[in-house]
Design a protein around this motif. Structure first.
Motif, PDB file in Angstrom:
ATOM      1  N   ALA A 109       0.840  -1.195   0.000  1.00 12.49           N
ATOM      2  CA  ALA A 109       0.000   0.000   0.000  1.00 12.49           C
ATOM      3  C   ALA A 109       0.876   1.245   0.000  1.00 12.49           C
ATOM      4  N   THR A 110       0.248   2.387  -0.301  1.00 12.88           N
ATOM      5  CA  THR A 110       0.952   3.669  -0.311  1.00 12.88           C
ATOM      6  C   THR A 110       0.594   4.441   0.954  1.00 12.88           C
ATOM      7  N   ALA A 111       1.577   4.935   1.637  1.00  7.51           N
ATOM      8  CA  ALA A 111       1.364   5.572   2.935  1.00  7.51           C
ATOM      9  C   ALA A 111       0.718   6.946   2.813  1.00  7.51           C
ATOM     10  N   THR A 112      -0.398   7.109   3.514  1.00  7.91           N
ATOM     11  CA  THR A 112      -0.982   8.429   3.677  1.00  7.91           C
ATOM     12  C   THR A 112      -0.133   9.196   4.701  1.00  7.91           C
ATOM     13  N   ALA A 113      -0.457  10.448   4.912  1.00  9.45           N
ATOM     14  CA  ALA A 113       0.307  11.242   5.876  1.00  9.45           C
ATOM     15  C   ALA A 113       0.216  10.631   7.271  1.00  9.45           C
ATOM     16  N   SER A 114      -0.979  10.149   7.619  1.00 10.78           N
ATOM     17  CA  SER A 114      -1.173   9.559   8.948  1.00 10.78           C
ATOM     18  C   SER A 114      -0.365   8.273   9.119  1.00 10.78           C
ATOM     19  N   ILE A 115      -0.441   7.391   8.114  1.00 12.72           N
ATOM     20  CA  ILE A 115       0.306   6.133   8.174  1.00 12.72           C
ATOM     21  C   ILE A 115       1.809   6.397   8.151  1.00 12.72           C
ATOM     22  N   ALA A 116       2.227   7.334   7.323  1.00 14.12           N
ATOM     23  CA  ALA A 116       3.652   7.651   7.219  1.00 14.12           C
ATOM     24  C   ALA A 116       4.204   8.108   8.565  1.00 14.12           C
ATOM     25  N   LYS A 117       3.433   8.901   9.280  1.00 17.44           N
ATOM     26  CA  LYS A 117       3.872   9.373  10.601  1.00 17.44           C
ATOM     27  C   LYS A 117       4.035   8.200  11.554  1.00 17.44           C
ATOM     28  N   GLN A 118       3.072   7.264  11.518  1.00 19.38           N
ATOM     29  CA  GLN A 118       3.142   6.100  12.408  1.00 19.38           C
ATOM     30  C   GLN A 118       4.333   5.208  12.078  1.00 19.38           C
ATOM     31  N   LEU A 119       4.631   5.080  10.774  1.00 18.65           N
ATOM     32  CA  LEU A 119       5.693   4.174  10.349  1.00 18.65           C
ATOM     33  C   LEU A 119       7.040   4.878  10.197  1.00 18.65           C
ATOM     34  N   GLU A 120       7.047   6.182  10.440  1.00 23.60           N
ATOM     35  CA  GLU A 120       8.289   6.968  10.394  1.00 23.60           C
ATOM     36  C   GLU A 120       8.928   6.903   9.009  1.00 23.60           C
TER      37      GLU A 120
END
Length: 246
Positions: A109-120
């Protein structure tokens, strides 16, 4: 004359008799069990024995007792409960090894801003999303639904994690204790989604304990964010905190 010794205390025998009656449907969910006095007369036991037998059913979460309302049946079968004492990283890994992970789906999947923050990671970068079910051994009863979010970096076994036939084993190797430096854990309460409740065989309205775990390697980089949801009665977490003496 040979005196036959009981294998169980009398209250435990009576508790088992009543539990068997509940499981057979002799006492349907919502119905009242006999009172303590009625149990004393029917089974020729003391009031103390009858009360202890009902307490056994309470502990099994089969009944509910309220003053003036009697003992009401609230479940036909004893709730399965997985309890694990965890106060260090090795014991946490042991919990994973003593249960079974079933991976139900996996995709990139492609990281949204929220997911990207969680996954650093950066927004728009790819990551892996795995949906799984954690099962108790050997009964194979579901303990929790689990989402696993994996940032893709050099050394991430992408193809193996996406292959459902080998992904459970790959997850175990990927999170081997020898390569972990720490695991951050956050506990809170949430509601189950409809599909999650169906997998766990509970009502959608049931609350759940959510455990979010950030697994980090020796350099402190995030290997995986695992989000598990446990319905009531399926899991208990215990730890001991001690004062450090200097």
């Amino acid at each position: 004359m040979t005196v036959k010794q009981r294998s169980k205390p009398r209250y435990a025998e009576l508790g088992d008799i009543l539990q068997s009656g509940i499981e057979r449907g002799d006492y349907p969910v919502g119905s009242l069990l006999p009172t303590e006095l009625e149990l004393c007369e029917r089974y020729q036991v003391s009031r103390h024995t009858a009360r202890a037998a009902l307490t056994q059913l309470l502990a099994a979460k089969l009944v509910q007792r309220r003053p003036g309302s009697g003992t009401r049946v609230i479940a036909q079968h004893e709730a399965m409960r997985y309890e694990h004492e965890i106060d260090n990283l090795d014991l946490l890994i042991q919990y994973g090894n003593s249960t079974r992970l079933q991976v139900l789906a996996a995709h990139r999947a492609t990281a949204t801003a929220s997911i990207a923050k969680q996954l650093e990671i950066s927004t728009g970068k790819d990551y892996l999303h795995l949906d799984g079910l954690r099962l108790e051994e050997p009964s194979r009863e579901p303990i929790a639904v689990t989402e696993m979010l994996v940032p893709i970096r050099a050394g991430t076994p992408v193809e193996e994690l996406l292959d459902l036939s080998i992904s459970p084993r790959t997850v175990a190797v990927f999170l081997d204790a020898s390569r972990l430096s720490q695991v951050e854990q956050v506990f809170d309460a949430v509601s189950l989604r409809a599909n999650e409740a169906a997998l766990l065989n509970v009502k959608r309205s049931e609350p759940a304990m959510r455990v979010q775990r950030h697994y980090r390697d020796g350099k402190g980089q995030l290997l995986m964010l695992a989000i598990s949801k446990h319905p009531p009665g399926r899991f208990a977490y215990s730890m001991v905190l001690s004062r450090t003496r200097r």
